[in-house]
Design an enzyme around this catalytic site. Structure first.
Site, short mmCIF file in Angstrom:
data_model
loop_
_atom_site.label_atom_id
_atom_site.label_comp_id
_atom_site.label_asym_id
_atom_site.label_seq_id
_atom_site.Cartn_x
_atom_site.Cartn_y
_atom_site.Cartn_z
CG ASP A 1 -7.57 -4.89 2.34
OD1 ASP A 1 -8.58 -4.70 2.56
OD2 ASP A 1 -7.09 -4.21 1.33
CE LYS B 1 2.16 -17.57 1.71
NZ LYS B 1 1.47 -18.97 2.07
CE1 TYR C 1 -2.45 -3.42 1.43
CE2 TYR C 1 -4.14 -2.07 0.63
CZ TYR C 1 -4.03 -3.04 1.05
OH TYR C 1 -4.66 -4.02 0.87
CG ASP D 1 -1.46 -19.88 3.48
OD1 ASP D 1 -0.38 -19.14 4.01
OD2 ASP D 1 -1.12 -21.07 3.14
#
Ligand code: NAP
Length: 450
Positions: free
Chosen positions: A334, A256, A188, A310
Site C-alpha cells: 500500500d 519486514k 487488512y 524500509d
C-alpha cells in the site's frame, strides 16, 4: 431480473486451463465511480474505443456493460446498497472489468455523502456541503468488498515514467517496476479490537496471561495480522510467472521479516520456496548468483532476491534501475505503490488492477477527488492507463500500444490537465474530456491483422 442490461452485440470471455479465451466483442462490465469518476470514465471510453477501432478496423470492439456500485447503486437499488450482489456476480461472470474510484468513509461519523464525501453525524435530507440527496450510512470500503468477494488477491501496479510528466526526481526514467501487492490478508483482514471493549480486554488477557506476551500498555487497541502460506505463495507465484512471461530481469520479495519473523519473514521464506520448487529451471536466487555463477546472471533466467521494506523505499529512490518486479505484503505494498508512483508524477497517472484466478478488475488508483466533481477537470490518465493494462490482459497489445503512443505525444506536446499544467512551463491546460480527445488525435493508427 438484473438492473443492468447485457449488450446484445457482445460475447462472454471464457477461461480454460488458467487462460482467458477472448472473443472479438467481449462484454466488459464497468462502473464510472463516484465524484470525478464519471468525468474520467467518459474520457477513458473515448480513448479505448478509438484505439481498438484504429488497431483492428472494426474487427474487434468492446461491448461495455454498465453495472452499479457506490452512488449509481443507490440510484438503482434500495437507498443503502452501495455494492449490490449482482454487481459482484457480473464481474465474476464476465471475468474482466474496469472501474472508477469510489467514496470510502474513513472516520467515526455515521453518514457519508457519495457526491462530495462529506462526513455527517446525522442524515439530513440533502448534503449541507454540496446539496446532493445521495447520503448513505457509513459502510465498509466497496473496493475492499469487491476484492474480498471476488478473491482478487493481487493488486498489480506498474510504475514507470512518461516522458514530459513533471516529477520530483532527477532521473525518473530509471524507475520501471511492477508491484504485486497481496490484497486479501495482513492487517487488512479487519481483525481489530477497539480499546476499552470487553472483546479487547479478553484478547489482551489471552495474549498476556495465556500466551505470556507483554503488551506495552494495557489501554491498547489490538489488531491481528494474518499472513498465510497459501496467500503468500499464490501472490509470489503470480509475480514470478509475470516476470517470466514479460522477460523481466528480477523479482524482489519485499518484507519486514527482521521484526515480524512469523508473518513478514515467513512471507519471504515461502516466496523462495515457491520460486525454487515451481520455477527451478527459470530462476536464480541472489545467493546462487554469487555462490554458483560468480555474480554473472545466466541468460534467460529471472533473479529472485529479497529486501527489507524500509530499505526498499530508499533503494527505489537511490538505485531504481536495480528493481523490476516486486512482490510484497498488503501494508508494505500500500505504502510502496503510492510512494513509487509519486516519484514518476503522481497518482493522476498511475494505473492499477486487482487480479485473481480468472477474474480481473482494472481501476484508477486515485480517489474520487470530490472537490472537482462535475468540473471536467481532473487527469483521466490513471483510468486510461488502467484501460491499457486491461487491453494487454485481453491480449490486444496493438490497441494498448496506440493508447500509450497517443498519451506520450499529448504530454510531450505540453497539452495537459491542470495537475500537470501547474508544474510545467509553457503548457496548455486542457479539460479532462479535451485531454482524452487529444490522445485520440495523437494516436495515429496501425494496420493490424487481428
Ligand atoms: P483523492 O480523491 O485521490 O484526491 C486527493 C487529491 O489528489 C486531489 O484533491 C487532487 O489534488 C489529486 N488527484 C486525485 N485524483 C486526481 C486526478 N485524476 N487528476 C488530478 N489530480 C488528482 O484522495 P482523497 O481526497 O483522500 O479521497 C477522496 C475519496 O476517494 C475518499 O472517500 C477516499 O476514501 C476515496 N478513495 C477511493 C479510492 C478508490 O476507489 N480506489 C482510492 C483512494 C481514495 P489537488 O487538490 O492538489 O489538485
Amino acid at each position: 431480473m438484473a438492473k443492468y442490461s447485457v449488450p446484445k452485440n457482445g460475447a462472454k470471455i471464457g477461461y480454460q486451463n488458467g487462460k482467458l479465451t477472448v472473443p472479438d466483442n467481449p462484454i466488459i462490465p464497468f462502473f464510472p465511480g463516484d465524484g470525478t469518476g464519471p468525468d474520467i470514465w467518459k474520457a477513458t471510453k473515448v480513448v479505448l474505443d478509438a484505439a481498438v477501432e484504429k488497431a483492428y478496423k472494426g474487427k474487434r470492439k468492446i461491448a461495455w456493460m454498465e453495472v452499479f456500485a457506490g452512488l449509481t447503486a443507490l440510484q438503482h437499488y434500495d437507498k443503502d446498497t452501495v455494492l449490490p450482489e449482482e454487481t459482484v456476480a457480473s464481474f465474476k461472470e464476465y471475468r474482466v472489468g474496469l472501474k472508477g474510484p469510489l467514496t470510502t468513509p474513513a472516520g467515526s461519523f455515521k453518514f457519508v455523502c457519495l457526491v462530495c464525501a462529506a462526513e455527517l453525524m446525522d442524515r439530513p435530507a440533502s448534503c449541507p456541503k454540496c446539496k446532493s440527496e445521495w447520503i448513505t450510512p457509513r459502510f465498509r470500503s466497496v473496493n475492499v468488498g469487491l476484492r474480498q468477494k471476488l478473491d482478487l488477491y493481487a493488486c498489480v501496479r506498474p510504475v514507470r515514467w512518461f516522458k514530459g510528466v513533471p516529477c520530483p526526481v532527477k532521473a525518473p526514467e530509471k524507475l520501471d517496476i511492477v508491484i504485486f501487492r497481496e490484497n486479501t490478508e495482513d492487517i487488512y483482514a479487519g481483525i481489530e479490537f477497539e480499546q476499552g471493549t470487553k472483546e479487547c480486554r479478553e484478547v489482551y488477557d489471552f495474549i498476556t496471561q495465556k500466551m505470556g506476551k507483554k503488551v506495552p500498555f494495557p489501554d491498547s487497541g489490538l489488531g491481528i495480522k494474518p499472513i498465510s502460506k497459501t496467500g503468500s505463495q499464490r501472490l509470489i507465484r503470480m509475480a514470478i510467472a509475470y516476470a517470466i512471461a514479460h522477460q523481466k530481469p528480477s523479482v524482489t520479495i519485499v518484507h519486514k521479516g527482521n521484526i515480524q519473523k512469523f508473518t513478514e519473514g515467513a512471507f519471504r521464506d515461502w516466496g523462495y520456496e515457491v520460486a525454487k520448487t515451481e520455477f527451478r529451471d527459470r530462476i536464480v536466487t541472489e545467493a546462487e548468483l554469487w555462490d554458483q555463477h560468480g555474480g554473472k546472471m545466466p541468460a534467460g533466467k529471472v533473479l529472485i532476491k529479497d529486501r527489507i521494506a524500509d530499505q526498499t523505499f530508499q533503494q527505489l529512490l537511490l538505485r531504481p534501475d536495480e528493481y523490476s518486479v516486486l512482490a510484497t505484503t498488503n501494508l508494505n505494498g500500500d505504502y510502496l505503490s503510492d510512494a513509487a508512483v509519486a516519484q514518476v508524477g503522481g497518482l493522476g497517472i498511475g494505473p492499477g488492477a486487482n487480479i485473481g484466478d480468472g477474474v480481473a478488475i482494472f481501476e484508477a488508483t486515485h480517489g474520487t477527488a470530490p472537490k472537482y466533481t462535475g468540473k471536467d477537470m481532473v487527469n483521466p490518465g490513471s483510468l486510461i492507463l488502467s484501460g491499457v493494462m486491461m487491453l494487454e490482459h485481453l491480449g490486444w497489445q496493438e490497441a494498448a500500444d496506440l493508447v500509450v503512443k497517443g498519451l506520450e505525444a499529448t504530454i510531450q506536446a505540453k497539452t495537459v490537465t491542470y495537475d500537470f499544467e501547474r508544474q510545467m512551463t509553457g503548457a496548455t491546460k486542457l479539460k479532462c474530456s479535451e485531454f482524452g480527445a487529444a490522445i485520440v488525435k495523437n494516436m495515429g493508427s496501425v494496420a493490424v491483422a487481428a
